[in-house]
Write a protein that holds these residues in place. Structure first.
Motif, PDB file in Angstrom:
ATOM      1  N   ASP A  62      24.326  -8.828  20.653  1.00  0.00           N
ATOM      2  CA  ASP A  62      25.678  -8.336  20.395  1.00  0.00           C
ATOM      3  C   ASP A  62      25.696  -7.199  19.382  1.00  0.00           C
ATOM      4  O   ASP A  62      26.771  -6.704  19.001  1.00  0.00           O
ATOM      5  N   GLY A  63      24.494  -6.783  18.909  1.00  0.00           N
ATOM      6  CA  GLY A  63      24.405  -5.685  17.946  1.00  0.00           C
ATOM      7  C   GLY A  63      24.578  -6.092  16.503  1.00  0.00           C
ATOM      8  O   GLY A  63      24.461  -5.255  15.604  1.00  0.00           O
ATOM      9  N   ARG A  64      24.853  -7.371  16.262  1.00  0.00           N
ATOM     10  CA  ARG A  64      25.081  -7.840  14.890  1.00  0.00           C
ATOM     11  C   ARG A  64      23.778  -8.291  14.251  1.00  0.00           C
ATOM     12  O   ARG A  64      22.926  -8.896  14.903  1.00  0.00           O
ATOM     13  N   TRP A  65      23.651  -7.970  12.954  1.00  0.00           N
ATOM     14  CA  TRP A  65      22.496  -8.412  12.184  1.00  0.00           C
ATOM     15  C   TRP A  65      22.761  -9.788  11.594  1.00  0.00           C
ATOM     16  O   TRP A  65      23.849 -10.050  11.077  1.00  0.00           O
ATOM     17  N   ARG A  66      21.748 -10.639  11.663  1.00  0.00           N
ATOM     18  CA  ARG A  66      21.828 -11.971  11.068  1.00  0.00           C
ATOM     19  C   ARG A  66      20.567 -12.233  10.261  1.00  0.00           C
ATOM     20  O   ARG A  66      19.478 -11.817  10.644  1.00  0.00           O
ATOM     21  N   GLN A  67      20.746 -12.926   9.144  1.00  0.00           N
ATOM     22  CA  GLN A  67      19.583 -13.231   8.308  1.00  0.00           C
ATOM     23  C   GLN A  67      18.704 -14.261   9.000  1.00  0.00           C
ATOM     24  O   GLN A  67      19.176 -15.310   9.426  1.00  0.00           O
ATOM     25  N   ALA A  68      17.417 -13.950   9.107  1.00  0.00           N
ATOM     26  CA  ALA A  68      16.462 -14.865   9.734  1.00  0.00           C
ATOM     27  C   ALA A  68      15.696 -15.670   8.695  1.00  0.00           C
ATOM     28  O   ALA A  68      15.315 -16.811   8.950  1.00  0.00           O
ATOM     29  N   HIS A  69      15.438 -15.064   7.535  1.00  0.00           N
ATOM     30  CA  HIS A  69      14.731 -15.748   6.451  1.00  0.00           C
ATOM     31  C   HIS A  69      15.386 -15.354   5.135  1.00  0.00           C
ATOM     32  O   HIS A  69      15.612 -14.168   4.868  1.00  0.00           O
ATOM     33  N   GLY A  70      15.675 -16.348   4.315  1.00  0.00           N
ATOM     34  CA  GLY A  70      16.332 -16.109   3.041  1.00  0.00           C
ATOM     35  C   GLY A  70      15.391 -15.594   1.973  1.00  0.00           C
ATOM     36  O   GLY A  70      14.232 -15.260   2.230  1.00  0.00           O
ATOM     37  N   ALA A  71      15.913 -15.536   0.745  1.00  0.00           N
ATOM     38  CA  ALA A  71      15.198 -14.899  -0.367  1.00  0.00           C
ATOM     39  C   ALA A  71      13.841 -15.536  -0.636  1.00  0.00           C
ATOM     40  O   ALA A  71      13.710 -16.747  -0.774  1.00  0.00           O
TER      41      ALA A  71
END
Length: 248
Positions: A62-71
Motif C-alpha cells: 500500500d506504499g506505507r512504511w511500517r516498523q519491522a524492528h524496534g530500537a
C-alpha cells in the motif's frame, strides 16, 4: 554538602535512567530512500558520539512504511561521524549517508539471510591498500603470492570471529567493474574506489567498544536484521547523527 548531594543525585540518575535512544526518523522524512522497500536507519546521538540506535522499516504494497524492528543499541566509529564525501581513511569515523546493502559474510554459517552470503575461511581478506587502487575495498579469497596488494593493509576476516561472526557489507566507497584476474589470483576493479576515503565499512556484530568506522549491534540483533533483509526489496541503510539524518 549541597554540591556533594547534587553529584550523588546525578550519579543515581545516570545509573537508573540511562540516556534515551536517539530519536526515531520516519522513512518519509529521509532524503534518499529512492526505490528501497526496506530501510535500516542508524541515528547517532551526536557528531562526536560513538553510540547510536538502529531501527528497521519495510514498505508494504500500500506504499506505507511500517516498523519491522524496534530500537537496537549500536556502536559506531571511535572518531564519531563525518559526511561520507569528506571521510578519510584511518580516522575511525563512520560515514554519514545512504548506502545499499547487497551482500553478507561471516565466520559463522549463513544464519538464513537472502543476501548473497559467504562463510569466510582463514584465507579470506578484505584489501584496503591505498597504494593499490585497483584492489582497494575489495574482498579477496586468498593472499595470492602474485597479488599486488600488501597483506599488512588488509583485514584477514577470520581474525575477527566475534565482530565478523556475521556482517553485511555497507556499500560505501565501493568500486565498480570488478573482475577476476587469474594471473594475479585477485579481484580487480575497472572503476576503483577512492583510496583516500577508507574501506571495509560493515554492519557487524559488536565487540567490546566502538568500531573503526563500521556500525555494530549485538549478534542476536544482527541475525534478526540479516534474516529480514531481502535483496528483492532493494534494502538501504541510512546513517547519520539524529540532527542530520533527514539529510543523509
Amino acid at each position: 554538602m549541597r554540591r556533594l548531594a547534587a553529584v550523588l543525585a546525578l550519579v543515581v540518575a545516570v545509573v537508573l535512567f540511562p540516556a534515551a535512544p536517539a530519536a526515531a526518523a520516519l522513512p518519509g522524512d529521509l532524503a534518499h530512500v529512492g526505490d528501497a522497500r526496506q530501510l535500516i536507519v542508524v541515528t547517532g546521538r551526536g557528531w562526536s558520539s560513538t553510540y547510536a540506535t538502529v531501527r528497521a522499516y519495510q514498505r508494504g504494497g500500500d506504499g506505507r512504511w511500517r516498523q519491522a524492528h524496534g530500537a537496537m543499541t549500536a556502536r559506531v566509529g571511535y572518531g564519531g561521524w563525518v559526511w561520507a564525501a569528506h571521510r578519510a581513511q584511518d580516522t575511525g569515523t563512520t560515514p554519514a549517508g545512504t548506502f545499499t546493502l547487497t551482500r553478507a559474510f561471516g565466520v559463522r554459517a549463513d544464519p538464513g539471510t537472502r543476501l548473497p552470503y559467504r562463510k569466510v575461511d582463514g584465507n579470506d581478506h578484505w584489501a584496503g591498500d591505498s597504494r593499490d587502487a585497483k584492489t582497494y575495498n575489495l574482498f579477496q579469497p586468498s593472499a595470492s603470492p602474485h597479488r599486488t596488494w600488501r597483506k599488512s593493509q588488509a583485514e584477514r576476516l577470520a581474525a575477527y570471529p566475534k565482530q565478523y561472526a556475521h556482517a553485511a557489507v555497507i556499500d560505501f566507497n565501493r568500486p565498480g567493474g570488478v573482475r577476476w584476474d587469474a594471473k594475479r589470483g585477485q579481484y580487480v576493479a575497472g572503476k576503483p574506489a577512492d583510496t583516500r576515503r577508507g574501506s571495509a565499512i560493515f554492519l557487524h556484530a559488536s565487540g567490546t567498544g566502538s568500531t573503526a568506522g563500521c556500525v555494530s549491534v549485538s549478534r542476536a540483533n544482527l541475525v534478526r536484521l540479516l534474516t529480514w533483509l531481502d535483496p528483492a526489496r532493494k534494502p538501504r541503510i541510512v546513517m547519520a547523527p539524529a540532527s542530520a539524518i533527514t539529510r543523509a
